[in-house]
Design an enzyme around this catalytic site. Structure first.
Site, PDB file in Angstrom:
ATOM      1  CG  ASP A   1      10.880   8.957 -49.267  1.00 43.57           C
ATOM      2  OD1 ASP A   1      12.051   8.563 -49.137  1.00 43.57           O
ATOM      3  OD2 ASP A   1      10.527  10.108 -49.003  1.00 43.57           O
TER       4      ASP A   1
ATOM      5  CB  CYS B   1      15.919  12.771 -42.926  1.00 43.26           C
ATOM      6  SG  CYS B   1      17.217  13.644 -43.817  1.00 43.26           S
TER       7      CYS B   1
END
Length: 311
Positions: free
Chosen positions: A26, A250
């Site tokens: 991630d 993000c």
């Protein structure tokens, strides 16, 4: 007095926490710089020496869509797998599952969202259809004795819909559990949660399954990740996803600093008397290594502080 009360309260609910390190997957897949395979392998090998028991090593996704993960098979085959450590990977489809089997991966993860709009824009299907799509992967994984972990994103808010009802998070969590996931990681994808909204969401989710079934995955966009983790510990959550040095970001929130930094999470937990089994100094070293390779500053306050103390 307040600090002592908080520590005693947390220890009554959670005496130890299992950290799932998501930096190699991630984290790196959201970094602009694509690192050499050998660097990724060295990074994971360093993490393996810290005491971590769960490391999300890569994602078996097409390099066309996520070039940072294009060497997924080579990475999974190249790392020094240590007994007692689970090296997992994201699997988006059956091709990815076949790659996971080839590399002898023992745990995979599948994704979902609590937002219908987010699901339609990213997966071109409804939430229910998305769960149906992964059932073939779930069946194949069961036949191969491979554990499956589920991710639920946008558990607090969606970049398209705004605030998400906790009941929607509970709904998809229950679907994934019934489909065969052993654990569900609840993700505040755009990092807008606060202790109040996190607690509200968790209380609803805990109506569908025991607390041991859930993990948390919080981004630190508004600097609330550690506070939100504490709020989750208060409710008995004992599995926390984190990314060393806050790697990642993000794409839906301008200025997002990525995941909760593992160094900061571990420092906080140890300060509260909660066991993690992790050597913080070795973790800090792993964070320094990967940030130097990326040519970027660590987002971990603990990592930055130790650089000032010990240049």
């Amino acid at each position: 007095m307040f600090s002592r009360t908080v520590t005693q309260f947390i220890k009554r609910n959670v005496s130890s926490v299992r950290i799932v390190e998501v930096g190699p997957r991630d984290g790196l897949q959201n970094e602009a710089k694509i690192l050499p395979t050998t660097t990724k392998i060295e990074f994971i090998n360093r993490l393996s020496k810290t005491g971590l028991k769960n490391i999300e090593a890569t994602s078996f996704v097409s390099a066309k869509w996520i070039p940072q993960m294009g060497d997924n098979v080579d990475v999974m085959k190249g790392i020094e797998k240590v007994d007692g450590i689970t090296y997992s990977a994201i699997v988006p489809n059956m091709k990815g599952f076949e790659d996971a089997v080839e590399t002898k991966t023992t745990e995979i993860a599948i994704g979902g969202s609590a937002s219908e709009t987010f699901t339609k824009k990213n997966f071109n299907c409804t939430i229910a259809e998305g769960v149906e799509r992964v059932k073939s992967i779930m069946k194949a994984a069961k036949e191969k004795n491979i554990k499956v972990r589920g991710y639920v994103s946008t558990v607090i808010s969606c970049p398209y819909e705004g605030k998400i009802k906790p009941s929607e998070v509970a709904k998809i969590s229950e679907m994934l559990l019934k489909a065969g996931c052993y654990e569900i990681s609840l993700g505040d994808t755009i990092g807008v949660g606060t202790p109040n909204s996190i607690s509200e969401m968790l209380k609803e989710v805990l109506k569908v399954a025991p607390v041991e079934t859930f993990a948390i995955h919080y981004h630190d966009t508004y600097g609330q990740a550690l506070s939100n983790i504490l709020a989750s510990l208060d409710l008995g959550i004992s599995v926390v996803d984190a990314s060393v040095s806050g790697l990642g970001g993000c794409p839906y929130a301008r200025g997002a600093s990525g995941n909760a930094a593992t160094e900061d999470v571990v420092y906080m937990l140890h300060g509260c008397g909660v066991k993690t089994g992790i050597d913080l100094e070795l973790l800090i070293d792993a964070g320094k290594f990967i940030c130097e390779e990326l040519g970027r500053q660590s987002e971990s306050k603990v990592n930055r502080a130790t650089r000032k103390i010990k240049p």
